[in-house]
Design a protein around this motif. Sequence first.
Motif, PDB file in Angstrom:
ATOM      1  N   THR A 166      -7.710   0.738   8.937  1.00  0.00           N
ATOM      2  CA  THR A 166      -8.776   0.234   9.784  1.00  0.00           C
ATOM      3  C   THR A 166      -8.301   0.163  11.231  1.00  0.00           C
ATOM      4  OG1 THR A 166      -9.518  -1.100   7.930  1.00  0.00           O
ATOM      5  CG2 THR A 166     -10.411  -1.662  10.086  1.00  0.00           C
ATOM      6  N   LYS A 167      -9.194   0.424  12.144  1.00  0.00           N
ATOM      7  CA  LYS A 167      -8.844   0.412  13.562  1.00  0.00           C
ATOM      8  C   LYS A 167      -8.167  -0.897  13.952  1.00  0.00           C
ATOM      9  CE  LYS A 167     -10.784   0.969  18.198  1.00  0.00           C
ATOM     10  NZ  LYS A 167     -12.012   1.160  18.986  1.00  0.00           N
ATOM     11  N   ASP A 168      -7.024  -0.785  14.592  1.00  0.00           N
ATOM     12  CA  ASP A 168      -6.247  -1.922  15.115  1.00  0.00           C
ATOM     13  C   ASP A 168      -5.728  -2.849  14.014  1.00  0.00           C
ATOM     14  OD1 ASP A 168      -6.726  -1.074  17.740  1.00  0.00           O
ATOM     15  OD2 ASP A 168      -8.598  -2.204  17.853  1.00  0.00           O
ATOM     16  N   ALA A 185      -8.362  -2.538   5.862  1.00  0.00           N
ATOM     17  CA  ALA A 185      -7.875  -1.706   4.758  1.00  0.00           C
ATOM     18  C   ALA A 185      -6.830  -0.722   5.251  1.00  0.00           C
ATOM     19  CB  ALA A 185      -9.029  -0.956   4.106  1.00  0.00           C
ATOM     20  N   VAL A 186      -5.922  -0.368   4.354  1.00  0.00           N
ATOM     21  CA  VAL A 186      -4.906   0.655   4.606  1.00  0.00           C
ATOM     22  C   VAL A 186      -4.872   1.592   3.404  1.00  0.00           C
ATOM     23  CG1 VAL A 186      -2.477   1.135   5.019  1.00  0.00           C
ATOM     24  CG2 VAL A 186      -3.506  -0.895   6.010  1.00  0.00           C
ATOM     25  N   GLU A 187      -4.862   2.897   3.659  1.00  0.00           N
ATOM     26  CA  GLU A 187      -4.788   3.882   2.596  1.00  0.00           C
ATOM     27  C   GLU A 187      -3.555   4.758   2.798  1.00  0.00           C
ATOM     28  OE1 GLU A 187      -8.374   6.108   2.022  1.00  0.00           O
ATOM     29  OE2 GLU A 187      -9.633   4.436   2.678  1.00  0.00           O
ATOM     30  N   ALA A 188      -2.908   5.092   1.695  1.00  0.00           N
ATOM     31  CA  ALA A 188      -1.767   5.998   1.716  1.00  0.00           C
ATOM     32  C   ALA A 188      -1.969   7.060   0.643  1.00  0.00           C
ATOM     33  CB  ALA A 188      -0.467   5.233   1.460  1.00  0.00           C
ATOM     34  N   LEU A 200      -5.204  -0.497  -0.010  1.00  0.00           N
ATOM     35  CA  LEU A 200      -5.110  -1.954   0.068  1.00  0.00           C
ATOM     36  C   LEU A 200      -6.261  -2.482   0.918  1.00  0.00           C
ATOM     37  CD1 LEU A 200      -3.533  -4.648  -0.340  1.00  0.00           C
ATOM     38  CD2 LEU A 200      -2.429  -4.153   1.848  1.00  0.00           C
ATOM     39  N   SER A 201      -7.053  -3.399   0.353  1.00  0.00           N
ATOM     40  CA  SER A 201      -8.185  -3.993   1.065  1.00  0.00           C
ATOM     41  C   SER A 201      -8.002  -5.499   1.150  1.00  0.00           C
ATOM     42  CB  SER A 201      -9.497  -3.685   0.334  1.00  0.00           C
ATOM     43  OG  SER A 201      -9.684  -2.290   0.197  1.00  0.00           O
ATOM     44  N   LEU A 202      -8.229  -6.059   2.331  1.00  0.00           N
ATOM     45  CA  LEU A 202      -8.146  -7.504   2.530  1.00  0.00           C
ATOM     46  C   LEU A 202      -9.548  -8.080   2.693  1.00  0.00           C
ATOM     47  CD1 LEU A 202      -5.226  -7.631   5.127  1.00  0.00           C
ATOM     48  CD2 LEU A 202      -5.082  -7.705   2.633  1.00  0.00           C
ATOM     49  N   HIS A 203      -9.798  -9.198   2.037  1.00  0.00           N
ATOM     50  CA  HIS A 203     -11.084  -9.879   2.181  1.00  0.00           C
ATOM     51  C   HIS A 203     -10.841 -11.340   2.525  1.00  0.00           C
ATOM     52  CE1 HIS A 203     -15.151 -11.259   1.563  1.00  0.00           C
ATOM     53  NE2 HIS A 203     -14.718 -12.161   0.697  1.00  0.00           N
ATOM     54  N   ALA A 208       0.821  -1.201   0.000  1.00  0.00           N
ATOM     55  CA  ALA A 208       0.000   0.000   0.000  1.00  0.00           C
ATOM     56  C   ALA A 208       0.854   1.249   0.000  1.00  0.00           C
ATOM     57  CB  ALA A 208      -0.920   0.010   1.223  1.00  0.00           C
ATOM     58  N   PHE A 209       2.062   1.153   0.535  1.00  0.00           N
ATOM     59  CA  PHE A 209       2.935   2.317   0.592  1.00  0.00           C
ATOM     60  C   PHE A 209       3.969   2.291  -0.534  1.00  0.00           C
ATOM     61  CE2 PHE A 209       1.839   0.834   4.899  1.00  0.00           C
ATOM     62  CZ  PHE A 209       0.893   1.787   5.184  1.00  0.00           C
ATOM     63  N   ALA A 210       4.517   1.129  -0.838  1.00  0.00           N
ATOM     64  CA  ALA A 210       5.559   1.036  -1.844  1.00  0.00           C
ATOM     65  C   ALA A 210       5.035   1.334  -3.234  1.00  0.00           C
ATOM     66  CB  ALA A 210       6.186  -0.359  -1.823  1.00  0.00           C
TER      67      ALA A 210
END
Length: 391
Positions: A76-78, A122-125, A154-157, A13-15
């Motif tokens: 996302t939290k935690d 999810a993580v957003e940059a 980046l989203s994980l399912h 998500a960052f790279a």
Amino acid sequence: MKKQQLAVALSLAFASAPSIALDGSDARSIAMGGTGVASANHLTAAFYNPAQMTKFDQSDDFGLLLPALNVSLHGTKDIYTDVEHFIDADKQLGKDFTTGFDATEAQRENWIDALKKLDDAAVEANLGLGFAITVPNNTLSVNLFSKTATATKLSLHIDESDLDITNKRDGDTMASTANLRAGMVTEVGLAMARNVTLPYLDEKISLGISPKIQKVVSYNLYDRIVELGSDEFKLPSDYNETTVFNTDIGVSYRPYESLTVGLSGVNLISQQVASPNINGHVSTFMVEPEFTVAAAYDNGWFMAALDVDLNESKQFDNTQGTQYARLGMELDAFNWAQLRVGYSAGMTEKSTNQVTAGFGLSPFGSLALDLAAKYGSETDMGVALEFSLNI
């Protein structure tokens, strides 16, 4: 599943980032909660409201912003704790889930619980970079500007079949997926503004317009989580791009010398760029119109500004939009040093509240360094830096 797989997925998500739509494009605005439509000066007006380019001192002949840089992260939290929990649980399990288990029931339950917590994580940059060269004057103020904004999510399912580990057969693989979406907008434009006297009212308003060329890029990765940890895994190199024309407009009005009200419309021509098809999945990156109304009070040493988004905006299809009400304040010590604070209040479920702060150093009122930070939680924060010259 290798313990590195989720760590690799998160790092992508960052790279992969070369803005959520960003809350502000320069450090001064970010420190003041993302305000700018009625409070930006002639140097940064092109990022918020081109009509604000008429706001300058008579001694101002030239301005240079080189550069304005900002980066923000939102998760996302935690999510980070949950990922570490799963990595530890997977390590304790001792075996790949496709080869049978010698693990205890407690270890299996711990692994399943850890995997469940990653569902829809999810993580957003976001990254922004801006430049500007401005020549303010009473006839026609002009600002040659460039801005690049990137957004990566980046989203994980987690697939429910992966939770039934006791029925997995040798050779089965995880069905849970990771989706990495990225978009980038690079624009170059010429903002212009001047004061116009309203007929019959003898009142002046400022009108501004920013025609610009935009390059819009859309990128997508969609794969099973298990593949991200493979030694043979490679990021897709394909992406789609388009070059288009767009424009911003703005109006500013001063009913009193210390009070400014403004209205801006950014990216009036909607753009949508679909990514390449990756494993049957296409992501669409969106550049949508954004309208904001604002007011600012400025008595020379104290400024208070309020910006309110009139519509939601989003960057990717099938996601929730964001919308904010922003408040910022600035204390100016003899045009040599500035202290700034702000607050961004989310108006939609997707929009998270943030507090902001920053300071500026501008010796002799010409060369300036500005720093800013914003904080919503331990997984929601950002920083900004800019250098400018005003003579």
